[in-house]
Design a protein around this motif. Sequence first.
Motif, PDB file in Angstrom:
ATOM      1  N   TYR A 177       0.845  -1.189   0.000  1.00 56.78           N
ATOM      2  CA  TYR A 177       0.000   0.000   0.000  1.00 56.78           C
ATOM      3  C   TYR A 177       0.882   1.241   0.000  1.00 56.78           C
ATOM      4  O   TYR A 177       1.845   1.331   0.766  1.00 56.78           O
ATOM      5  CB  TYR A 177      -0.894   0.033   1.242  1.00 56.78           C
ATOM      6  CG  TYR A 177      -1.692   1.304   1.376  1.00 56.78           C
ATOM      7  CD1 TYR A 177      -2.963   1.400   0.844  1.00 56.78           C
ATOM      8  CD2 TYR A 177      -1.169   2.424   2.022  1.00 56.78           C
ATOM      9  CE1 TYR A 177      -3.696   2.577   0.945  1.00 56.78           C
ATOM     10  CE2 TYR A 177      -1.886   3.601   2.128  1.00 56.78           C
ATOM     11  CZ  TYR A 177      -3.152   3.667   1.584  1.00 56.78           C
ATOM     12  OH  TYR A 177      -3.867   4.831   1.671  1.00 56.78           O
ATOM     13  N   ALA A 178       0.555   2.178  -0.860  1.00 59.85           N
ATOM     14  CA  ALA A 178       1.170   3.508  -0.841  1.00 59.85           C
ATOM     15  C   ALA A 178       0.051   4.503  -1.087  1.00 59.85           C
ATOM     16  O   ALA A 178      -0.727   4.354  -2.033  1.00 59.85           O
ATOM     17  CB  ALA A 178       2.244   3.642  -1.913  1.00 59.85           C
ATOM     18  N   GLY A 179      -0.067   5.489  -0.223  1.00 57.93           N
ATOM     19  CA  GLY A 179      -1.134   6.475  -0.368  1.00 57.93           C
ATOM     20  C   GLY A 179      -0.693   7.866   0.028  1.00 57.93           C
ATOM     21  O   GLY A 179       0.264   8.039   0.787  1.00 57.93           O
ATOM     22  N   HIS A 180      -1.396   8.844  -0.517  1.00 59.52           N
ATOM     23  CA  HIS A 180      -1.171  10.247  -0.171  1.00 59.52           C
ATOM     24  C   HIS A 180      -2.530  10.846   0.150  1.00 59.52           C
ATOM     25  O   HIS A 180      -3.496  10.646  -0.588  1.00 59.52           O
ATOM     26  CB  HIS A 180      -0.521  11.003  -1.329  1.00 59.52           C
ATOM     27  CG  HIS A 180       0.026  12.321  -0.909  1.00 59.52           C
ATOM     28  ND1 HIS A 180      -0.749  13.414  -0.653  1.00 59.52           N
ATOM     29  CD2 HIS A 180       1.296  12.705  -0.658  1.00 59.52           C
ATOM     30  CE1 HIS A 180       0.004  14.422  -0.286  1.00 59.52           C
ATOM     31  NE2 HIS A 180       1.259  14.016  -0.278  1.00 59.52           N
ATOM     32  N   PRO A 181      -2.638  11.594   1.264  1.00 60.88           N
ATOM     33  CA  PRO A 181      -3.943  12.135   1.645  1.00 60.88           C
ATOM     34  C   PRO A 181      -4.497  13.133   0.628  1.00 60.88           C
ATOM     35  O   PRO A 181      -3.758  13.841  -0.044  1.00 60.88           O
ATOM     36  CB  PRO A 181      -3.669  12.832   2.985  1.00 60.88           C
ATOM     37  CG  PRO A 181      -2.205  12.930   3.120  1.00 60.88           C
ATOM     38  CD  PRO A 181      -1.580  11.950   2.193  1.00 60.88           C
ATOM     39  N   VAL A 182      -5.818  13.148   0.549  1.00 61.44           N
ATOM     40  CA  VAL A 182      -6.554  14.136  -0.242  1.00 61.44           C
ATOM     41  C   VAL A 182      -7.338  14.970   0.762  1.00 61.44           C
ATOM     42  O   VAL A 182      -8.038  14.424   1.610  1.00 61.44           O
ATOM     43  CB  VAL A 182      -7.503  13.453  -1.254  1.00 61.44           C
ATOM     44  CG1 VAL A 182      -8.359  14.480  -1.969  1.00 61.44           C
ATOM     45  CG2 VAL A 182      -6.699  12.620  -2.246  1.00 61.44           C
ATOM     46  N   GLU A 183      -7.185  16.300   0.659  1.00 59.32           N
ATOM     47  CA  GLU A 183      -7.797  17.213   1.631  1.00 59.32           C
ATOM     48  C   GLU A 183      -8.691  18.239   0.956  1.00 59.32           C
ATOM     49  O   GLU A 183      -8.518  18.557  -0.214  1.00 59.32           O
ATOM     50  CB  GLU A 183      -6.698  17.942   2.411  1.00 59.32           C
ATOM     51  CG  GLU A 183      -5.767  17.020   3.155  1.00 59.32           C
ATOM     52  CD  GLU A 183      -4.627  17.755   3.839  1.00 59.32           C
ATOM     53  OE1 GLU A 183      -4.378  18.929   3.501  1.00 59.32           O
ATOM     54  OE2 GLU A 183      -3.981  17.143   4.700  1.00 59.32           O
ATOM     55  N   THR A 184      -9.629  18.762   1.740  1.00 56.00           N
ATOM     56  CA  THR A 184     -10.460  19.878   1.284  1.00 56.00           C
ATOM     57  C   THR A 184      -9.608  21.147   1.319  1.00 56.00           C
ATOM     58  O   THR A 184      -8.526  21.152   1.918  1.00 56.00           O
ATOM     59  CB  THR A 184     -11.684  20.061   2.197  1.00 56.00           C
ATOM     60  OG1 THR A 184     -11.227  20.395   3.509  1.00 56.00           O
ATOM     61  CG2 THR A 184     -12.543  18.807   2.233  1.00 56.00           C
ATOM     62  N   PRO A 185     -10.070  22.230   0.706  1.00 55.18           N
ATOM     63  CA  PRO A 185      -9.298  23.474   0.735  1.00 55.18           C
ATOM     64  C   PRO A 185      -8.975  23.974   2.155  1.00 55.18           C
ATOM     65  O   PRO A 185      -7.966  24.637   2.362  1.00 55.18           O
ATOM     66  CB  PRO A 185     -10.195  24.472   0.000  1.00 55.18           C
ATOM     67  CG  PRO A 185     -10.982  23.622  -0.943  1.00 55.18           C
ATOM     68  CD  PRO A 185     -11.242  22.350  -0.179  1.00 55.18           C
ATOM     69  N   ASP A 186      -9.810  23.623   3.130  1.00 56.81           N
ATOM     70  CA  ASP A 186      -9.524  24.061   4.501  1.00 56.81           C
ATOM     71  C   ASP A 186      -8.747  23.017   5.305  1.00 56.81           C
ATOM     72  O   ASP A 186      -8.624  23.119   6.520  1.00 56.81           O
ATOM     73  CB  ASP A 186     -10.802  24.482   5.227  1.00 56.81           C
ATOM     74  CG  ASP A 186     -11.901  23.445   5.179  1.00 56.81           C
ATOM     75  OD1 ASP A 186     -11.778  22.478   4.424  1.00 56.81           O
ATOM     76  OD2 ASP A 186     -12.891  23.608   5.914  1.00 56.81           O
ATOM     77  N   GLY A 187      -8.181  22.012   4.630  1.00 54.09           N
ATOM     78  CA  GLY A 187      -7.266  21.084   5.274  1.00 54.09           C
ATOM     79  C   GLY A 187      -7.864  19.848   5.917  1.00 54.09           C
ATOM     80  O   GLY A 187      -7.166  19.109   6.602  1.00 54.09           O
ATOM     81  N   ILE A 188      -9.136  19.577   5.682  1.00 52.33           N
ATOM     82  CA  ILE A 188      -9.769  18.384   6.249  1.00 52.33           C
ATOM     83  C   ILE A 188      -9.476  17.195   5.332  1.00 52.33           C
ATOM     84  O   ILE A 188      -9.755  17.244   4.135  1.00 52.33           O
ATOM     85  CB  ILE A 188     -11.286  18.578   6.409  1.00 52.33           C
ATOM     86  CG1 ILE A 188     -11.565  19.721   7.371  1.00 52.33           C
ATOM     87  CG2 ILE A 188     -11.955  17.289   6.883  1.00 52.33           C
ATOM     88  CD1 ILE A 188     -13.011  20.144   7.422  1.00 52.33           C
ATOM     89  N   ARG A 189      -8.914  16.143   5.902  1.00 51.48           N
ATOM     90  CA  ARG A 189      -8.615  14.949   5.113  1.00 51.48           C
ATOM     91  C   ARG A 189      -9.903  14.192   4.815  1.00 51.48           C
ATOM     92  O   ARG A 189     -10.640  13.822   5.719  1.00 51.48           O
ATOM     93  CB  ARG A 189      -7.632  14.048   5.842  1.00 51.48           C
ATOM     94  CG  ARG A 189      -6.259  14.646   5.882  1.00 51.48           C
ATOM     95  CD  ARG A 189      -5.234  13.711   6.420  1.00 51.48           C
ATOM     96  NE  ARG A 189      -3.934  14.363   6.348  1.00 51.48           N
ATOM     97  CZ  ARG A 189      -2.843  13.874   6.850  1.00 51.48           C
ATOM     98  NH1 ARG A 189      -2.866  12.716   7.473  1.00 51.48           N
ATOM     99  NH2 ARG A 189      -1.711  14.533   6.732  1.00 51.48           N
ATOM    100  N   ILE A 190     -10.142  13.960   3.520  1.00 47.74           N
ATOM    101  CA  ILE A 190     -11.380  13.287   3.114  1.00 47.74           C
ATOM    102  C   ILE A 190     -11.117  11.929   2.469  1.00 47.74           C
ATOM    103  O   ILE A 190     -12.049  11.215   2.131  1.00 47.74           O
ATOM    104  CB  ILE A 190     -12.196  14.169   2.153  1.00 47.74           C
ATOM    105  CG1 ILE A 190     -11.383  14.537   0.927  1.00 47.74           C
ATOM    106  CG2 ILE A 190     -12.705  15.415   2.879  1.00 47.74           C
ATOM    107  CD1 ILE A 190     -12.178  15.241  -0.157  1.00 47.74           C
TER     108      ILE A 190
END
Length: 78
Positions: free
Chosen positions: A23-36
């Motif tokens: 597994y390799a992953g990178h977080p995806v966040e909203t413009p205000d920094g919330i990880r979704i």
Amino acid sequence: MPFVVPDVWHDDRFVTHPAVRFYAGHPVETPDGIRIGALCVTDPHPRGADSVDLVLLRELALSVQRELAATVAPGVAA
């Protein structure tokens, strides 16, 4: 920051995913920094962390973030 697990069978966090070994992953966040979520790469075989271009993984995750941000109308909470 990317998160890489070369062999998930040796990591208790992945006990519910018996078909995945790498597994390799990178977080995806909203413009205000919330990880979704995360943009991730998996493999049914263990692999070394150097087998994935982590810079490209980051760039793709940031591209997803930009696309998500562009779909939200100005003044509307994400």
